[in-house]
Scaffold this motif. Sequence first.
Motif, PDB file in Angstrom:
ATOM      1  N   ARG A  44      57.557  80.290   5.303  1.00 12.88           N
ATOM      2  CA  ARG A  44      58.900  80.156   4.732  1.00 12.88           C
ATOM      3  C   ARG A  44      59.137  78.720   4.249  1.00 12.88           C
ATOM      4  NH1 ARG A  44      63.953  81.725   4.075  1.00 12.88           N
ATOM      5  NH2 ARG A  44      65.645  80.316   4.598  1.00 12.88           N
ATOM      6  N   PHE A  45      58.568  77.753   4.949  1.00 19.66           N
ATOM      7  CA  PHE A  45      58.783  76.338   4.623  1.00 19.66           C
ATOM      8  C   PHE A  45      57.605  75.739   3.857  1.00 19.66           C
ATOM      9  CE2 PHE A  45      61.305  77.295   8.390  1.00 19.66           C
ATOM     10  CZ  PHE A  45      62.543  76.760   8.061  1.00 19.66           C
ATOM     11  N   PHE A  46      56.641  76.557   3.518  1.00 17.43           N
ATOM     12  CA  PHE A  46      55.437  76.097   2.821  1.00 17.43           C
ATOM     13  C   PHE A  46      55.809  75.511   1.459  1.00 17.43           C
ATOM     14  CE2 PHE A  46      51.764  76.637   0.073  1.00 17.43           C
ATOM     15  CZ  PHE A  46      50.694  76.295   0.881  1.00 17.43           C
ATOM     16  N   ASP A  47      55.332  74.308   1.181  1.00 21.07           N
ATOM     17  CA  ASP A  47      55.620  73.667  -0.104  1.00 21.07           C
ATOM     18  C   ASP A  47      54.511  73.983  -1.097  1.00 21.07           C
ATOM     19  OD1 ASP A  47      56.677  72.065  -2.117  1.00 21.07           O
ATOM     20  OD2 ASP A  47      55.563  70.313  -1.424  1.00 21.07           O
ATOM     21  N   ASN A  48      54.825  74.788  -2.091  1.00 19.95           N
ATOM     22  CA  ASN A  48      53.866  75.150  -3.131  1.00 19.95           C
ATOM     23  C   ASN A  48      54.110  74.332  -4.403  1.00 19.95           C
ATOM     24  OD1 ASN A  48      51.629  76.723  -3.785  1.00 19.95           O
ATOM     25  ND2 ASN A  48      52.859  78.296  -4.795  1.00 19.95           N
ATOM     26  N   GLU A  49      54.807  73.201  -4.212  1.00 18.50           N
ATOM     27  CA  GLU A  49      55.164  72.301  -5.313  1.00 18.50           C
ATOM     28  C   GLU A  49      56.010  73.000  -6.370  1.00 18.50           C
ATOM     29  OE1 GLU A  49      52.032  69.837  -6.823  1.00 18.50           O
ATOM     30  OE2 GLU A  49      51.712  68.889  -4.879  1.00 18.50           O
ATOM     31  N   GLU A  50      56.835  73.956  -5.920  1.00 15.62           N
ATOM     32  CA  GLU A  50      57.754  74.620  -6.853  1.00 15.62           C
ATOM     33  C   GLU A  50      58.688  73.611  -7.522  1.00 15.62           C
ATOM     34  OE1 GLU A  50      57.026  77.771  -3.571  1.00 15.62           O
ATOM     35  OE2 GLU A  50      57.376  75.591  -3.658  1.00 15.62           O
ATOM     36  N   LEU A  51      59.115  72.599  -6.749  1.00 11.62           N
ATOM     37  CA  LEU A  51      60.045  71.621  -7.297  1.00 11.62           C
ATOM     38  C   LEU A  51      59.444  70.900  -8.501  1.00 11.62           C
ATOM     39  CD1 LEU A  51      62.732  70.110  -7.148  1.00 11.62           C
ATOM     40  CD2 LEU A  51      61.670  68.537  -5.506  1.00 11.62           C
ATOM     41  N   ARG A  52      58.163  70.600  -8.460  1.00  6.57           N
ATOM     42  CA  ARG A  52      57.502  69.947  -9.589  1.00  6.57           C
ATOM     43  C   ARG A  52      57.696  70.777 -10.873  1.00  6.57           C
ATOM     44  NH1 ARG A  52      52.417  66.962 -10.416  1.00  6.57           N
ATOM     45  NH2 ARG A  52      51.889  67.127  -8.195  1.00  6.57           N
ATOM     46  N   TYR A  53      57.509  72.086 -10.734  1.00  5.60           N
ATOM     47  CA  TYR A  53      57.590  72.953 -11.903  1.00  5.60           C
ATOM     48  C   TYR A  53      59.040  73.249 -12.290  1.00  5.60           C
ATOM     49  CZ  TYR A  53      52.648  73.279 -11.079  1.00  5.60           C
ATOM     50  OH  TYR A  53      51.326  72.953 -10.901  1.00  5.60           O
ATOM     51  N   SER A  54      59.926  73.259 -11.315  1.00  2.97           N
ATOM     52  CA  SER A  54      61.341  73.414 -11.640  1.00  2.97           C
ATOM     53  C   SER A  54      61.838  72.232 -12.465  1.00  2.97           C
ATOM     54  CB  SER A  54      62.174  73.543 -10.357  1.00  2.97           C
ATOM     55  OG  SER A  54      63.532  73.776 -10.678  1.00  2.97           O
ATOM     56  N   GLU A 308      48.467  82.819   1.504  1.00  2.00           N
ATOM     57  CA  GLU A 308      48.149  81.597   0.774  1.00  2.00           C
ATOM     58  C   GLU A 308      47.558  81.920  -0.591  1.00  2.00           C
ATOM     59  OE1 GLU A 308      46.230  78.421   2.769  1.00  2.00           O
ATOM     60  OE2 GLU A 308      47.234  78.803   4.682  1.00  2.00           O
ATOM     61  N   GLN A 309      46.852  83.051  -0.702  1.00  8.83           N
ATOM     62  CA  GLN A 309      46.317  83.461  -1.994  1.00  8.83           C
ATOM     63  C   GLN A 309      47.443  83.794  -2.969  1.00  8.83           C
ATOM     64  OE1 GLN A 309      43.358  83.358  -3.271  1.00  8.83           O
ATOM     65  NE2 GLN A 309      43.956  84.323  -5.211  1.00  8.83           N
ATOM     66  N   GLN A 310      48.478  84.472  -2.484  1.00 10.90           N
ATOM     67  CA  GLN A 310      49.633  84.773  -3.336  1.00 10.90           C
ATOM     68  C   GLN A 310      50.308  83.484  -3.797  1.00 10.90           C
ATOM     69  OE1 GLN A 310      51.352  87.581  -0.388  1.00 10.90           O
ATOM     70  NE2 GLN A 310      51.794  88.885  -2.160  1.00 10.90           N
ATOM     71  N   LYS A 311      50.383  82.522  -2.903  1.00 15.02           N
ATOM     72  CA  LYS A 311      51.016  81.258  -3.274  1.00 15.02           C
ATOM     73  C   LYS A 311      50.181  80.527  -4.325  1.00 15.02           C
ATOM     74  CE  LYS A 311      53.947  80.740   0.683  1.00 15.02           C
ATOM     75  NZ  LYS A 311      55.259  80.845   0.065  1.00 15.02           N
ATOM     76  N   LYS A 312      48.875  80.581  -4.206  1.00 13.31           N
ATOM     77  CA  LYS A 312      48.011  79.974  -5.215  1.00 13.31           C
ATOM     78  C   LYS A 312      48.202  80.655  -6.567  1.00 13.31           C
ATOM     79  CE  LYS A 312      43.213  78.922  -6.425  1.00 13.31           C
ATOM     80  NZ  LYS A 312      43.421  79.448  -7.796  1.00 13.31           N
ATOM     81  N   GLU A 313      48.274  81.970  -6.557  1.00 16.13           N
ATOM     82  CA  GLU A 313      48.472  82.709  -7.806  1.00 16.13           C
ATOM     83  C   GLU A 313      49.812  82.373  -8.437  1.00 16.13           C
ATOM     84  OE1 GLU A 313      47.926  86.723  -6.579  1.00 16.13           O
ATOM     85  OE2 GLU A 313      45.735  86.541  -6.399  1.00 16.13           O
ATOM     86  N   MET A 314      50.845  82.186  -7.621  1.00 22.07           N
ATOM     87  CA  MET A 314      52.147  81.815  -8.163  1.00 22.07           C
ATOM     88  C   MET A 314      52.106  80.408  -8.750  1.00 22.07           C
ATOM     89  SD  MET A 314      53.968  84.445  -8.055  1.00 22.07           S
ATOM     90  CE  MET A 314      55.236  83.530  -8.947  1.00 22.07           C
ATOM     91  N   ARG A 315      51.408  79.509  -8.075  1.00 27.07           N
ATOM     92  CA  ARG A 315      51.322  78.153  -8.624  1.00 27.07           C
ATOM     93  C   ARG A 315      50.577  78.159  -9.957  1.00 27.07           C
ATOM     94  NH1 ARG A 315      49.737  72.469  -5.639  1.00 27.07           N
ATOM     95  NH2 ARG A 315      49.752  71.224  -7.531  1.00 27.07           N
TER      96      ARG A 315
END
Length: 330
Positions: A44-54, A308-315
């Motif tokens: 839930r708190f995993f940072d996938n660097e979404e903020l960078r892309y936002s 983690e694979q889903q998070k990689k695919e989203m990134r």
Amino acid sequence: MDLGNIDMVYCWCDGNDPDFRKRKNYFLEKEHMPYDEDSVGELRFFDNEELRYSLRSLEMYAPWIHHVYIVTDRQVPKWLNTSYSKVSVIDHSQIMPCELIPVFEAAVIERYIINIPGLSEYFLYANDDMFFGMPVEPEFFFTNTGNPIVYLKPYERFEKIIDEKDFQNKYNAVPDWMRTNMNAWKLLHEKYGQKEFYVSAHTIDGYKKSYFNDILKKYKNAFDQANKYRFRTDKGIGRDIFGLDMVYSGHGVAEVIKKPNFWQKHIHKSKDYIWKCYCGSENAKTCKEILRFTPYVFCVNAEAHSSEQQKKEMRDFYEMLFPNPSQFEL
């Protein structure tokens, strides 16, 4: 319409940081509360660097934003260009009472964002997993009289709450995160008497600071009780209360977001449908629908059960949508 400067506020944390995890786990052990995995799990708190892309999306599609404030607890994104004049990192200690820190419940933190020094009267607020998907102007968020446009959606499991018994039956049948929205509904029902049940479209929201402050005062006792919990529980109060109160008090305008019907979704393939605000989970379906419907703003919920694979695919998907580094990055 001239509303003056319009700032942008994000709440952000890096759940991958060992110090953050240490703080979080210390209070989980100390409080011995029956928190569910969706509220306190590591992913839930995993940072996938979404903020960078936002921020890339903001620079692409909302360059009129005057200043960006990133609200966090003793952290700074490692890629952030802190010397950039358009961004400021705001620590929780600058805006929140010290006895509440640390807190891991976004709804509590959000109540204090209007204490950000220098924040404009009109501002936007977003979680770090929310993005601009198309060019937008201030008119997307505010009317020509300066009232916020509040994007809502019906809750698929029920449309209204009839009475106290009906409330309790429905409350018992939903998870904690929906109970926080129901807690907000109950306060609004007591104030305005409405029975319809809407939730926030979970999108980038427009606010007026003075209205926001009035709502904090209006429900002060309830907020004070909810602030006792460092993590999300069924005792919390969802952020929906701010948007819905603005609507019911006449200080905001509601726009209900409905999903496309079968014809619009599968036959015409969005030609006669505009999905203004979209929210999905971390999966291939979400990526497909974002590409098909090109929403003006969208959110990809970070969920506790995502791999983690889903998070990689989203990134990889974010990198495809927003490939060019912004001035917010080193």
